[in-house]
Scaffold this motif. Sequence first.
Motif, PDB file in Angstrom:
ATOM      1  N   ALA A  58      22.030 -16.016 -22.389  1.00  0.00           N
ATOM      2  CA  ALA A  58      22.857 -16.118 -21.184  1.00  0.00           C
ATOM      3  C   ALA A  58      22.005 -16.328 -19.936  1.00  0.00           C
ATOM      4  O   ALA A  58      22.387 -17.060 -19.026  1.00  0.00           O
ATOM      5  CB  ALA A  58      23.704 -14.865 -21.041  1.00  0.00           C
ATOM      6  N   TYR A  59      20.832 -15.687 -19.880  1.00  0.00           N
ATOM      7  CA  TYR A  59      20.010 -15.750 -18.666  1.00  0.00           C
ATOM      8  C   TYR A  59      19.048 -16.916 -18.647  1.00  0.00           C
ATOM      9  O   TYR A  59      18.705 -17.424 -17.589  1.00  0.00           O
ATOM     10  CB  TYR A  59      19.193 -14.458 -18.509  1.00  0.00           C
ATOM     11  N   VAL A 227      22.485  -8.640 -20.647  1.00  0.00           N
ATOM     12  CA  VAL A 227      23.902  -8.762 -20.997  1.00  0.00           C
ATOM     13  C   VAL A 227      24.213  -8.039 -22.314  1.00  0.00           C
ATOM     14  O   VAL A 227      25.314  -7.532 -22.504  1.00  0.00           O
ATOM     15  CB  VAL A 227      24.346 -10.247 -21.028  1.00  0.00           C
ATOM     16  N   GLY A 228      23.241  -8.013 -23.213  1.00  0.00           N
ATOM     17  CA  GLY A 228      23.415  -7.212 -24.422  1.00  0.00           C
ATOM     18  C   GLY A 228      24.340  -7.813 -25.462  1.00  0.00           C
ATOM     19  O   GLY A 228      24.795  -7.116 -26.358  1.00  0.00           O
ATOM     20  N   GLU A 229      24.640  -9.089 -25.346  1.00  0.00           N
ATOM     21  CA  GLU A 229      25.427  -9.738 -26.400  1.00  0.00           C
ATOM     22  C   GLU A 229      25.120 -11.238 -26.425  1.00  0.00           C
ATOM     23  O   GLU A 229      24.644 -11.810 -25.441  1.00  0.00           O
ATOM     24  CB  GLU A 229      26.929  -9.502 -26.220  1.00  0.00           C
ATOM     25  N   LEU A 231      25.698 -15.292 -26.515  1.00  0.00           N
ATOM     26  CA  LEU A 231      26.571 -16.159 -25.716  1.00  0.00           C
ATOM     27  C   LEU A 231      27.335 -17.052 -26.682  1.00  0.00           C
ATOM     28  O   LEU A 231      26.847 -18.096 -27.115  1.00  0.00           O
ATOM     29  CB  LEU A 231      25.712 -17.004 -24.764  1.00  0.00           C
ATOM     30  N   GLU A 233      31.158 -17.830 -26.633  1.00  0.00           N
ATOM     31  CA  GLU A 233      32.500 -17.592 -26.078  1.00  0.00           C
ATOM     32  C   GLU A 233      33.600 -18.016 -27.053  1.00  0.00           C
ATOM     33  O   GLU A 233      33.518 -19.076 -27.669  1.00  0.00           O
ATOM     34  CB  GLU A 233      32.668 -18.368 -24.773  1.00  0.00           C
ATOM     35  N   ILE A 234      34.603 -17.183 -27.130  1.00  0.00           N
ATOM     36  CA  ILE A 234      35.694 -17.397 -28.074  1.00  0.00           C
ATOM     37  C   ILE A 234      37.012 -17.517 -27.292  1.00  0.00           C
ATOM     38  O   ILE A 234      37.245 -16.791 -26.336  1.00  0.00           O
ATOM     39  CB  ILE A 234      35.805 -16.191 -29.044  1.00  0.00           C
TER      40      ILE A 234
END
Lengths: 292, 179
Positions: A58-59, A227-229, A231, A233-234
Motif C-alpha cells: 500500500a505504501y 497498514v497491516g494488511e 492491498l 480490494e474486494i
Amino acid sequence: EDVTELKSGGVGVVLDPNTGLLQEVILNGQTVKVAQEFLYYEGFVGDNEEPKNRSSGAYIFRPVPDKDAVVVAEKAQVKIFRGTIVAEAQQIFNEWVSQTIRIYDQENLIEFEWLVGPIPNQDANGKEVITRFTTDFATKSTFYTDSNGREMLKRVRNSRPTWNLTLEEPVAGNYYPITSKLSIVDDSRDLQLSLLTDRAQGGSSLKDGQLEMMIHRNCLHDDAFGVGEALDEIAFDKGLVARGSHFLVVGPHTNKTGEISTTAQERDIAQRKVLDAWVLISPAYNDSSYLS
Amino acid sequence: WVDLNALREAMGVMQHHDAITGTEKQHVAEDYARILQGGIDECQFIVNSALSEIITGENNTGDNPTPKLPLNSCWWTNVSSCSFSENQDEFVVTVYNPLSRPVTKYVRLPVLGQAYEVQDPAGTSLVVELIPIPEPVLKIPGRQSEAKVELVFKAADLPPLGFKSYSVKKKSGNEILKE
C-alpha cells in the motif's frame, strides 16, 4: 464496421490490422506514430526485514528488480462502432483488461477509457497494471508532470535537480505523482504529447518517447509500513474493477500566431474533466414551456 | 448550510493521511465511502432544491422545502447502469455546467429501448446514437442492469454556470417501423 481507422474532422486513430493495437494518432494537423499496450509489473514479495526485502504494498511501489513489465496481451479483439457524433473502437485484451478508444465530432482529443479487473490474485506476486504509450519522440530523458494540478515540473530520468543520484530502484525511482497531466516534448520536431487523467495516478517516462501511467494494482503481501494488511480490494466478493479515462492530446509545442496552443487546449480539457457538467434526470414534465 | 455539513465533515475526515494516500485498511476504506456517500446524499437535496427553484421559478426555501421537480443523479453510470433512464419511456435530462464559460457535454445514458428522440430546449430534434456497451462492462461484478446500449447525444453550448434541459422519449415500435 470492419475497418481499422477512425476519423472525425481533424482527429483520428489508426489501429494495426493484425493486432488491433493503436498505431497512429492524428490531431492538430499532426500525424504521429503512437503504440499503446497494457502491461503489469510484478510486485516484489519479501520478509520486510531489510530494505532490499521490502514487499511492494500500500505504501510503496516496488516491482521485482531487473524484471521487465509483462505485456498483458500482444493482440486485442476489436469492435468498431462509427456514428456521427462519436466513433469508438472497443478492444478486449484479456479477461480482465479492456479499453474503448473514442473520438468525438467536436472534441480535439482522443479518449482512452480503460477497464481493469478483477486482477487475478492466485499468484504469489501482486500485479501493478500500467498503460504505456510509445512514440518516436526524441525526448532526451526528459518528461513533465504536474504538481497538484498546478505548474508543470521538468523531470529528468535517473536524475534529481540538486544532488547526484544513484537509483537503487530504477522503475519506482522514476515514478512521479500525476494529478492531471503527463507530457513529453520533441523539440526537434516541435511536437508535444500529453496524457490527461481523470484522477490522480502515478506515472513516468522510462524510455525516450514513452509515457506510462499506473491504473490499478493488487499487492498480496503487507509492506510492513503500518497498514497491516495486503492491498487486495474486494467488491461484490471479487477483486475490484477500475474504470477510467485518459485523454491524449498531440500538437505543436511552440505557440503559433493565431492558433490556440496545445497547452491551452490541454488546460481547457483538464478544466472540463475536473469540473465536469452534471447530468440529472427527472420524470417527464407535462408543461411544454418548461423545456424552453 | 446544514445540509452541507455532512460533506464538510466527510472532507475533514478524508484529510487524514491514510485517506489521502490510500493506505487505510479495507474496512476503514468502506467506512470512508459510507461517510462520503452520506455527505453527497445530503448535498443532492441542495442541488435538487436550488436547480428546481431556478427551473420552475418557485421558491422552495423554508423549513420543509419540497422541490417541485425531483432531479435524480445516476450513481451507477460508472458501470453503465441507471435504473431511471432504463425504466422510463420518457424523461427529462438536465445538464448543469459548473464552469464560467460555455461548454459542450456528450451525455451517455444506459437505456433498454431500440430508438429514442431527444429534443433540445428549443424543441429541435437532436442527432442521437445508441452505442453498444462493451462486453466486459456488462460483466462487472455487482452490475445490476439489463442495458446493453448507451444513448449518446450532444448537449451543446451549455451556458456558463447554467443548464439546459432535454426531453428524451423512447420511440414506439410503430414509429420505428414508419421511419
